[in-house]
Design a protein around this motif. Sequence first.
Motif, PDB file in Angstrom:
ATOM      1  N   UNK A  64     -11.037 -11.147   6.362  1.00  0.00           N
ATOM      2  CA  UNK A  64     -11.124  -9.710   6.613  1.00  0.00           C
ATOM      3  C   UNK A  64      -9.784  -9.060   6.304  1.00  0.00           C
ATOM      4  N   UNK A  65      -9.765  -7.745   6.367  1.00  0.00           N
ATOM      5  CA  UNK A  65      -8.573  -6.959   6.060  1.00  0.00           C
ATOM      6  C   UNK A  65      -7.976  -6.430   7.354  1.00  0.00           C
ATOM      7  N   UNK A  66      -6.686  -6.614   7.510  1.00  0.00           N
ATOM      8  CA  UNK A  66      -5.926  -6.062   8.624  1.00  0.00           C
ATOM      9  C   UNK A  66      -5.028  -4.973   8.055  1.00  0.00           C
ATOM     10  N   UNK A  67      -5.211  -3.766   8.538  1.00  0.00           N
ATOM     11  CA  UNK A  67      -4.427  -2.613   8.071  1.00  0.00           C
ATOM     12  C   UNK A  67      -3.578  -2.115   9.227  1.00  0.00           C
ATOM     13  N   UNK A  68      -2.281  -2.005   8.982  1.00  0.00           N
ATOM     14  CA  UNK A  68      -1.336  -1.610  10.017  1.00  0.00           C
ATOM     15  C   UNK A  68      -0.581  -0.371   9.541  1.00  0.00           C
ATOM     16  N   UNK A  71       2.359  -0.073  16.632  1.00  0.00           N
ATOM     17  CA  UNK A  71       1.794   0.685  15.514  1.00  0.00           C
ATOM     18  C   UNK A  71       0.274   0.646  15.632  1.00  0.00           C
ATOM     19  N   UNK A  72      -0.400   1.642  15.051  1.00  0.00           N
ATOM     20  CA  UNK A  72      -1.857   1.628  14.997  1.00  0.00           C
ATOM     21  C   UNK A  72      -2.301   0.549  14.010  1.00  0.00           C
ATOM     22  N   UNK A  73      -3.455  -0.074  14.291  1.00  0.00           N
ATOM     23  CA  UNK A  73      -3.977  -1.075  13.369  1.00  0.00           C
ATOM     24  C   UNK A  73      -5.489  -1.178  13.507  1.00  0.00           C
ATOM     25  N   UNK A  74      -6.114  -1.638  12.416  1.00  0.00           N
ATOM     26  CA  UNK A  74      -7.549  -1.897  12.464  1.00  0.00           C
ATOM     27  C   UNK A  74      -7.902  -3.014  11.498  1.00  0.00           C
ATOM     28  N   UNK A  75      -9.036  -3.642  11.804  1.00  0.00           N
ATOM     29  CA  UNK A  75      -9.557  -4.743  11.006  1.00  0.00           C
ATOM     30  C   UNK A  75     -10.885  -4.307  10.417  1.00  0.00           C
ATOM     31  N   UNK A  76     -11.071  -4.636   9.129  1.00  0.00           N
ATOM     32  CA  UNK A  76     -12.284  -4.250   8.416  1.00  0.00           C
ATOM     33  C   UNK A  76     -12.779  -5.418   7.584  1.00  0.00           C
ATOM     34  N   UNK A  77     -14.065  -5.373   7.239  1.00  0.00           N
ATOM     35  CA  UNK A  77     -14.607  -6.385   6.350  1.00  0.00           C
ATOM     36  C   UNK A  77     -13.923  -6.282   4.994  1.00  0.00           C
ATOM     37  N   UNK A  89       0.848  -1.173   0.000  1.00  0.00           N
ATOM     38  CA  UNK A  89       0.000   0.000   0.000  1.00  0.00           C
ATOM     39  C   UNK A  89       0.890   1.231   0.000  1.00  0.00           C
ATOM     40  N   UNK A  90       0.313   2.358  -0.290  1.00  0.00           N
ATOM     41  CA  UNK A  90       1.097   3.587  -0.272  1.00  0.00           C
ATOM     42  C   UNK A  90       1.475   3.982   1.149  1.00  0.00           C
ATOM     43  N   UNK A  91       0.670   3.571   2.103  1.00  0.00           N
ATOM     44  CA  UNK A  91       0.887   4.000   3.482  1.00  0.00           C
ATOM     45  C   UNK A  91       0.867   2.814   4.440  1.00  0.00           C
ATOM     46  N   UNK A  92      -0.229   2.105   4.496  1.00  0.00           N
ATOM     47  CA  UNK A  92      -0.400   1.005   5.450  1.00  0.00           C
ATOM     48  C   UNK A  92       0.159  -0.302   4.915  1.00  0.00           C
ATOM     49  N   UNK A  93       0.481  -1.192   5.830  1.00  0.00           N
ATOM     50  CA  UNK A  93       0.689  -2.592   5.488  1.00  0.00           C
ATOM     51  C   UNK A  93      -0.696  -3.215   5.524  1.00  0.00           C
ATOM     52  N   UNK A  94      -1.093  -3.886   4.445  1.00  0.00           N
ATOM     53  CA  UNK A  94      -2.458  -4.390   4.320  1.00  0.00           C
ATOM     54  C   UNK A  94      -2.408  -5.897   4.081  1.00  0.00           C
TER      55      UNK A  94
END
Length: 169
Positions: A51-55, A102-108, A35-40
Amino acid sequence: MEIHLPVTDRQIQAMCHRAFGVNAQVRQAVEFGRGLYNTVLRVQMDGQEPFVLRIAPHPSAQARSERELLRNEYATAPFLAGLAIPTPRLLFADFTGEVIDRDWMMQTLLPGVSASDALRDFPQQSWPHFYAQLGGITRTVRQIPGNRDRFSPSSAPGTRPEARRSSTG
């Protein structure tokens, strides 16, 4: 510092335990690419839809205009809910730094393929139509009422051009 630091299987499992409990078992985690910014990553667990984990990058690797971008995305999600634009649903977010620094979130996971993967399969003369649609979505999002300053980079000075200049040095 590199913004796309590797994430270990142990860290991914620990994030899933935080989000879904200690019985959560990761079957597979595959990086979507850079990704341009996050590790996805696309994560598949036993008994659950993928699901998607974005870090986010480590704070020390973020430019001034990028600080806390993932937190800004998290904060803007409720404003996008009423639009007729497919958006992923938030499953979990963690900004504590307790599991990983690091900040992270999980999304559908939304159906389909990424534009960067699919666009090259279409004739180049069709690309302007795609970018016009993308521009229409951007216009719709930008017209959401509210305080635009609320989601600006908190540490970048003044105007957007100044924020861009400050990110480079």
